[in-house]
Design an enzyme around this catalytic site. Structure first.
Site, mmCIF file in Angstrom:
data_model
loop_
_atom_site.group_PDB
_atom_site.id
_atom_site.type_symbol
_atom_site.label_atom_id
_atom_site.label_comp_id
_atom_site.label_asym_id
_atom_site.label_seq_id
_atom_site.Cartn_x
_atom_site.Cartn_y
_atom_site.Cartn_z
ATOM 1 C CG HIS A 137 21.302 14.187 -35.599
ATOM 2 N ND1 HIS A 137 21.394 14.068 -34.544
ATOM 3 C CD2 HIS A 137 21.429 15.209 -36.106
ATOM 4 C CE1 HIS A 137 21.941 15.341 -33.844
ATOM 5 N NE2 HIS A 137 22.308 15.826 -34.803
ATOM 6 C CG ASP A 151 14.945 13.714 -35.833
ATOM 7 O OD1 ASP A 151 14.985 12.826 -35.922
ATOM 8 O OD2 ASP A 151 16.304 14.443 -35.753
ATOM 9 N N GLY A 152 14.478 15.328 -32.981
ATOM 10 C CA GLY A 152 15.154 16.263 -31.689
ATOM 11 C C GLY A 152 15.578 17.345 -32.880
ATOM 12 C CG HIS A 153 18.801 18.872 -35.741
ATOM 13 N ND1 HIS A 153 18.177 19.923 -36.839
ATOM 14 C CD2 HIS A 153 20.321 19.035 -35.847
ATOM 15 C CE1 HIS A 153 19.194 20.468 -37.151
ATOM 16 N NE2 HIS A 153 20.599 20.268 -36.749
ATOM 17 C CD GLU A 171 26.486 22.947 -32.312
ATOM 18 O OE1 GLU A 171 27.311 23.067 -33.056
ATOM 19 O OE2 GLU A 171 25.769 22.170 -32.866
ATOM 20 C CB CYS A 195 26.479 20.587 -40.414
ATOM 21 S SG CYS A 195 27.043 21.454 -39.370
ATOM 22 C CB CYS A 196 29.090 25.357 -41.265
ATOM 23 S SG CYS A 196 28.551 25.576 -39.552
ATOM 24 C CD GLU A 237 26.521 25.339 -36.312
ATOM 25 O OE1 GLU A 237 25.977 25.526 -35.435
ATOM 26 O OE2 GLU A 237 26.144 24.312 -37.340
ATOM 27 C CG HIS A 262 21.347 23.281 -31.756
ATOM 28 N ND1 HIS A 262 21.024 23.564 -33.954
ATOM 29 C CD2 HIS A 262 22.026 22.791 -31.573
ATOM 30 C CE1 HIS A 262 21.879 23.251 -34.074
ATOM 31 N NE2 HIS A 262 23.033 22.218 -33.609
ATOM 32 C CB CYS A 290 24.576 25.836 -39.783
ATOM 33 S SG CYS A 290 25.635 24.407 -41.023
#
Lengths: 645, 645
Positions: free
Chosen positions: B142, B192-194, B320, B404-405, B336, B268, B338
C-alpha cells in the site's frame, strides 16, 4: 401428516420382554443393495484404510519409537483409529475368514501388547509425545475416548475369533482406569471430554460378565456435569483459566449439566450420540426408568427440532454439532458421517427398549441416506461433513486427516445384519427390509426367517418362517412411518393392520407353522416433503422422498441447475429403476418449472419489476446417498416449491 | 421491464460538450434528508474519527518515534487513514469554518512535514517499521496507495483553505515518485497493488495544472498488467515465489491483464472502482476513446452481472471483491462500504462523459442505499461489510481496526452537493433530486437554480431558475430509470417527455427567463423487484423498492421473522411516511402470507408430506439504509415470493 410417530412417552419395557438384536453373525444379507456394499467394504475399503493407517504412520506409532522432532507426531486420537480399525476388521472376520487380514490385526495387537505399561496404562500419545501428562486434560485430549475404541475393538476381536489377547489387555487397562477414576479418596472424579468409553464398557461387561465394567460406565455417566466441575478443576491444575475453554461452553461435551437433568441435545453431535447410546444401555442394564426418560426427552428434542431430512445431525462446523432448534441450513450443513452413525447406534438401542417405529424409522432414514452417503460408490472416497446443497465444489475426500468417518463406516457395514431383527423369548421383530436369512431361537426352538424383497426400490416383502416344529410367537413387523398404505397377509390371508398395530409395528400373534409366509406390501409413492416453517433454510422449499430414500437433484442429470427449478404441488413424478445408473437406482422423473433466462439476457438485465416467466423443464432426481459420484455440479435436496397459495 | 437503461454504447462526448460537476462549494443542501446527515457527519462523525485516530495511535505514529517492540506498530495503511481524514476535514471546512478542526488538520500537516525525507519520500511505515524496504513490495504494502490518499487530502486542503503547505509537500513527494517509477533506465517499471494514486494524480493535476502528474497517472494505468509482470519480478527480488501470492491471482489487484484488455470487473472491489475512476478521468483528460470503451465494457459487466440490488458490490470476504457472474448471496454479501463509495466515484465520472441515466441511476442507488447504510443514525457505528440478510447477529461496529469505511463516508458526505448538478458552457444537468440551491455560470452569466423537493419520500420536484437576465441553455433533467410515469412542465406547461428524451434525460432547450420554473412529478409506487434467474440466492424471491429506496424487513417491526413470509404478486402495499420512526422514513405496509406453525407443533413435527398452510400476516418494511438501528433481529431484503405459476 406423515412422519407423525407413535408417542415415545413409554415406560421401560419389563426386562423379560425387552428385545435383543439378533447378532449379525446370525444374519446373512444377500440382496442387491447392501450385500455388494458390504462386499466392497471388505474388499476395497478395509484394505484402503489399512494402507492409509500405515502410510500416515498410525501403525508405526504403536512401536513407540517417536522422538521430539520426528514427523509425523502421533496425534491424540490415533489410538482410536487403531481401535476402530480392529473392530472393523474383526467384524468382517466374524463372517468372512481372511487370513491376511487376521494377520494384520494380530500384528497390531502384538504392538499394543508391547506398548502396555506395567500398571496397565495404554496410550500412544501419552507414552511418547506427552509422557508425564497422563490424565491431566480429560476435557480435550481424548485419553479415555481412545481407551473406549480399543475396548470396542477388543470385544469385537474376541467375539469374532474367540481369542482373548486384546480383551485381556483392555481388561487390565480398564482395571487401572477403574482404580484411577471414582469417588473414593485418592481417585480422580473425572470423565472424558469425548464420550465413548461409557458405551464401550457396556460391551466389555457383556463380553466378560464382569459387573465392575457396568459400574464404571455408570460412574462416568453419573459424574458428568456435576459441580464442582471436574474440567474446571482440571484446568486450574494445569494453570489455565477454565473460562478460556476454546469451545466456550461445556454444552460442547454435554457436561454443562448432570446428564439426568439434560433435556436438549447440544454440543458436539458424535459425543452426544455416543453418550446417549450409553444412557440407553444403562437404562436397560440397570432398569433405570429415569435414564430411559432422559433418553426419550433427548430423542424427541433431536428428532423434532435438530435433525436433517437425511438423518444427518449437527449443524455447525464450529463445534461439529448442534446450534439452535430448527437451525438446519443446507449448504453449510456439517452433518458429520460419524454423527449419523452414532444416531443409528442410539436408535438401535432405543428400539430394543421400546419396539416403536419412532426409533426404527430414524434408524432406517439415517442408514439409507446420511450414513450411506459417507462413502463413494468406489469405496475409497469419504464425506466427513455432507451438506444438503452444494454449488459443485464439495466432494468426498480421499483420506481426511481426521479419519474417524471412513473407519466408522467400515466397522458398521459388516454388522448391518444386527439392525434388521430383534427377538426375545416370545417375540420376533422385523425392523428393516433387507433380503437375507436370520437364525433365531424362540422358546428353545431354532427358527429361520427368510426375507425376500427388492427394498429399498420396491415395497414388497415376503417373510418365510422355517422351524422344525410349530411354535407360538409374536412376530412384530414394522409398518414404516413413511408408508400410508400397507397390506399385510399371512399365507395370503389379509390382516387388518389397524387392529394389531402397536407403536407402529403390526403384531402377529399365532402358532406358526413351518413354511408360513408373511407378505407385506408397502405402497411407495413419490412423496413431497415440507419442513417445519421455523427451519429458515427450507421455507418455501420442497424435497422428494420415496420409501426410505431421500432424493436430490444433481446438475449431472439436469440441464438446468437444480436451485433454479420450481416444483409444483401436483405435477406427476414417476419412479424408474435404472439398472445402469449409479450401480442401480430408482430415479425420479417429472416436470418442473424453470425461469426463462432469455427474457433477461437481451438486453442484459440484472433486476426487473417483471417477474421471471417460467417454462416447463424435465428433471431427474437421484438418491441423495449417491450424489457426487459423477462430474461435479450443483446439488440440492430442497427445491423451490411453486407456492399456489 | 424497468431498470432497462439507455445503452451505454456511446462514444466520448466532444471535449467542449462534456459536463463538469458543479463543485460542492457552489451547492447548498437544505432538505430534511441529507442536510441533517451532513451536519451529523460534521458534528459527530468527524470528532469521533479524530478521537479514534488519536486513541489507536495513528496520529502519534506520524511523530516517527516508534521502535521495535512498541505497541501499537504503525500499519502499512495508517497514512491513508490520515490522508482521508485530512480530506474529510477539509471538505467540511470548505463550507463550514471550524477553527478547532482547522487546528487539528494543521497540526497533522506539521507532523507530515517533519516526516518528509530529504528526497521527498513520505511514509510512516517505511520510515520507522521497515526502513530500507521502500518500494520492495508494491504488490502488498500500500505504499503508493497511501501516497494517493495523502495527495487527495492535500488537494482538498488546498481547495478548502487556499493553503499550499500540504500540497507542496505532496508535490515534492510525487516528484520523487515520478523519478522513481517509469520506463526509463534506472526507473522501476512498477505500480501499486492497491489502485488510488492514479485518480489522486488527476486531482493533483487539476490543482496544480502540472501535466507531469497527468502523465504519471497514465503511466501507472498503462503499465498495469504488462508482461513481464512487475509483481512477479518484485517477488523474485524479495526471494519469494511469485506463485505464492496469497490472493492466488492478479485479478485481485486488476493486474492480470493490461487495463485496456480487461472486460470484466474482477478482484478487490474497492481497487477496481478506484482504478475505473482513474480510467474515466484519463479518458476525459486525454480524449481517449479506447479507455472510455474499456470503462463502458467494465460498467456494463458490473451492473448487469455483479451488483447487489442495494448498489453494494463485491461478493466475497476472501478477496473483498468479485467472484463469478450472478454470484450475489445475501447473507454472506461482503459489499464493502468503500466499494459502494468507489462505485459512486466511478459513476459520477462516467456521467460527465455521457449524460446518461445509466450512470446516474446507479450513482443514486448506491448513495441512498449501500453508501448510506454504512453509518448508523447516531453517526458513530459503521458497517464495513453489509449483507442483504441477517439472522440478527450482524451489527455496525464502533471502530473497525481497518477503518477505511468510516473515513471514506466522512469525506464523501460533505461533498454530496457535487453529485447533484453538472454544467458546461451551454448545458445544465440535474442528476439528483435534493433540495437546495446551486450557482452556475452559463455563457458568462451567473445562474442560480433553486430545487425544492420532498425526495426521496415524494416524487414532486420544482426547479426555479434565477438569473440577472434571460439566457439560452439546455437544461437536462434526469428521468430516473425506476420511474415509469413522469410529468414534466415549464411554468405549468406540460412537455412531452418522449419528444425530448436523450439517454434518460429530458432536455429542455429554451431561452430561460428569470423566475422560470420546471416541475417534475415522478410517480413513486411501491415496486416488486425480481432478480435475474441466474442469481441463485434470489430465485423465487422478491424485493421491495420505492423510488430510489430499497426496502428491507426487520424483526423489530414484524412479529413474524421476515424470512418466513411469502409475498404475493398482487396484494396492495402502501407507503406511509412515519416522521417519528428512524428519523423520519416512508415505511411500506401490506399483508403477506405466513405459515401457520401451530399445525407443526402439536404433535411436534419436523418434516411432513403436508404443505404448510399459510395465513395472512401484516408486514412493515423500512428503508434498507436504516436497518440495524434498533433491537437486533433478523433482516431480509429479499423475501419469498408466492409463486402463482
Amino acid at each position: 401428516m406423515a412422519f407423525s410417530h407413535p408417542s415415545t412417552d413409554s415406560t421401560l419395557t419389563p426386562g423379560d420382554r425387552r428385545l435383543l438384536p439378533v447378532p449379525f453373525r446370525h444374519v446373512t444379507i444377500d440382496d442387491t443393495f447392501w450385500a455388494p456394499r458390504i462386499q466392497r467394504n471388505r474388499e476395497s475399503t478395509l484394505p484402503f484404510i489399512y494402507q492409509n493407517l500405515q502410510e500416515t504412520g498410525r501403525i508405526d506409532a504403536l512401536r513407540l519409537t517417536w522422538k521430539p522432532g520426528d514427523e509425523p507426531m502421533p496425534h491424540i486420537f490415533w489410538d482410536s483409529d487403531i481401535g476402530k480399525w480392529i473392530e472393523a476388521a474383526s467384524n468382517s472376520l466374524a463372517t468372512t475368514p481372511d487370513p491376511a487380514l487376521k494377520q494384520q490385526v494380530d500384528d497390531v495387537i502384538d504392538l499394543l501388547a508391547q506398548g502396555q505399561h506395567a500398571d496397565g496404562y495404554l496410550n500412544t500419545y501419552f507414552t511418547v509425545v506427552a509422557p508425564g501428562k497422563r490424565w491431566t486434560n480429560l476435557r480435550d485430549l481424548h485419553e479415555l475416548y481412545c481407551a473406549g475404541h480399543l475396548i470396542e475393538g477388543a470385544v469385537a476381536h474376541y467375539q469374532a475369533t474367540g481369542e482373548r489377547k486384546l480383551l485381556d489387555i483392555m481388561c487390565r487397562y480398564v482395571d487401572f482406569i477403574a482404580q484411577t477414576f471414582g469417588k473414593q479418596s485418592g481417585q480422580k472424579p473425572g470423565y472424558d471430554g469425548h464420550e465413548e468409553i461409557e458405551l464401550a464398557l457396556i460391551k466389555l461387561y457383556h463380553a466378560t460378565n464382569d459387573a465392575r465394567y457396568l459400574e464404571l460406565s455408570r460412574y462416568f455417566v453419573d459424574e458428568r456435569g456435576r459441580q464442582p466441575h471436574y474440567f474446571d478443576n482440571e484446568a486450574r491444575e494445569r494453570g489455565e483459566d477454565p473460562q478460556a475453554f476454546e469451545m466456550g461452553t461445556y454444552e460442547y461435551n454435554q457436561s454443562h449439566l448432570p446428564v439426568l437433568e439434560q433435556t436438549q441435545v447440544v454440543g458436539h453431535a458424535v459425543r452426544a450420540m455416543y453418550l446417549n447410546s450409553a444412557l440407553a444401555d444403562l437404562a436397560r442394564e440397570q432398569d433405570d426408568e429415569r435414564l430411559f426418560a432422559a433418553c426419550r426427552r433427548l430423542w424427541d428434542h433431536l428428532t423434532t427440532t435438530r435433525m436433517y431430512l437425511t438423518g444427518g445431525i449437527g449443524t455447525s462446523a464450529r463445534n461439529e454439532g448442534f446450534t439452535r432448534d430448527y437451525d438446519l441450513p443446507n449448504e453449510t450443513a456439517y452433518a458429520e458421517t460419524c454423527a449419523a452413525i452414532g444416531l443409528v447406534f442410539w436408535a438401535h438401542r432405543m428400539l430394543q427398549l421400546d419396539c416403536n417405529r419412532a426409533y426404527a424409522d430414524v434408524m432406517e432414514l439415517a442408514l439409507y441416506n446420511r450414513v450411506l452417503s459417507g462413502v463413494s460408490l468406489s469405496g475409497d472416497r469419504f464425506f466427513y461433513e455432507d451438506p444438503l446443497a452444494s454449488d459443485g465444489t464439495v466432494h468426498r475426500q480421499y483420506w481426511p486427516d481426521v479419519c474417524c468417518c471412513p473407519i466408522n463406516l467400515a466397522r458398521m457395514l459388516p454388522t448391518l445384519g444386527q439392525y434388521i431383527y430383534s427377538a426375545n423369548a416370545t417375540d420376533i421383530a422385523v425392523h428393516l427390509f433387507i433380503q437375507g436369512e436370520a437364525q433365531f431361537t424362540i422358546g428353545g426352538q431354532a427358527v429361520t426367517l427368510r426375507q425376500k424383497t427388492g427394498y429399498p426400490w420396491e415395497g414388497g416383502i415376503a417373510l418365510q418362517i422355517d422351524a422344525a416344529a410349530p411354535f407360538t410367537s409374536n412376530v412384530r413387523v414394522r409398518i414404516p412411518g413413511w408408508c400410508r398404505d400397507a397390506l399385510l397377509a399371512v399365507n395370503g390371508e389379509t390382516l387388518n393392520i389397524d387392529d394389531i398395530m402397536q407403536s407402529g409395528y403390526a403384531v402377529i400373534a399365532r402358532l406358526w407353522q413351518p413354511g408360513d409366509t408373511i407378505t407385506l406390501d408397502l405402497a411407495m409413492p413419490v412423496e413431497r416433503i415440507f419442513a417445519h416453517p421455523a427451519v429458515r433454510a427450507d421455507v418455501g422449499q420442497v424435497a422428494l422422498k420415496r420409501g426410505p430414500i431421500v432424493y436430490c437433484l444433481e446438475e449431472a442429470d439436469n440441464d438446468i441447475p437444480p436451485w433454479q427449478l420450481l416444483l409444483s404441488d401436483e405435477s406427476p413424478i414417476e419412479s424408474v429403476f435404472e439398472p445402469d445408473m449409479l450401480e442401480g437406482v430408482a430415479v425420479l422423473r417429472g416436470m418442473a418449472l424453470a425461469p426463462d433466462e432469455r427474457d433477461w439476457n437481451d438486453p442484459p438485465t440484472l433486476y426487473s419489476t417483471s417477474r421471471p416467466r417460467f417454462v416447463s423443464a424435465p428433471f431427474t432426481a437421484i438418491p441423495y446417498y449417491a450424489w457426487d459420484n459423477r462430474q461435479p455440479g450443483a446439488m440440492n435436496v430442497w427445491l423451490h416449491a411453486a407456492q399456489n397459495t
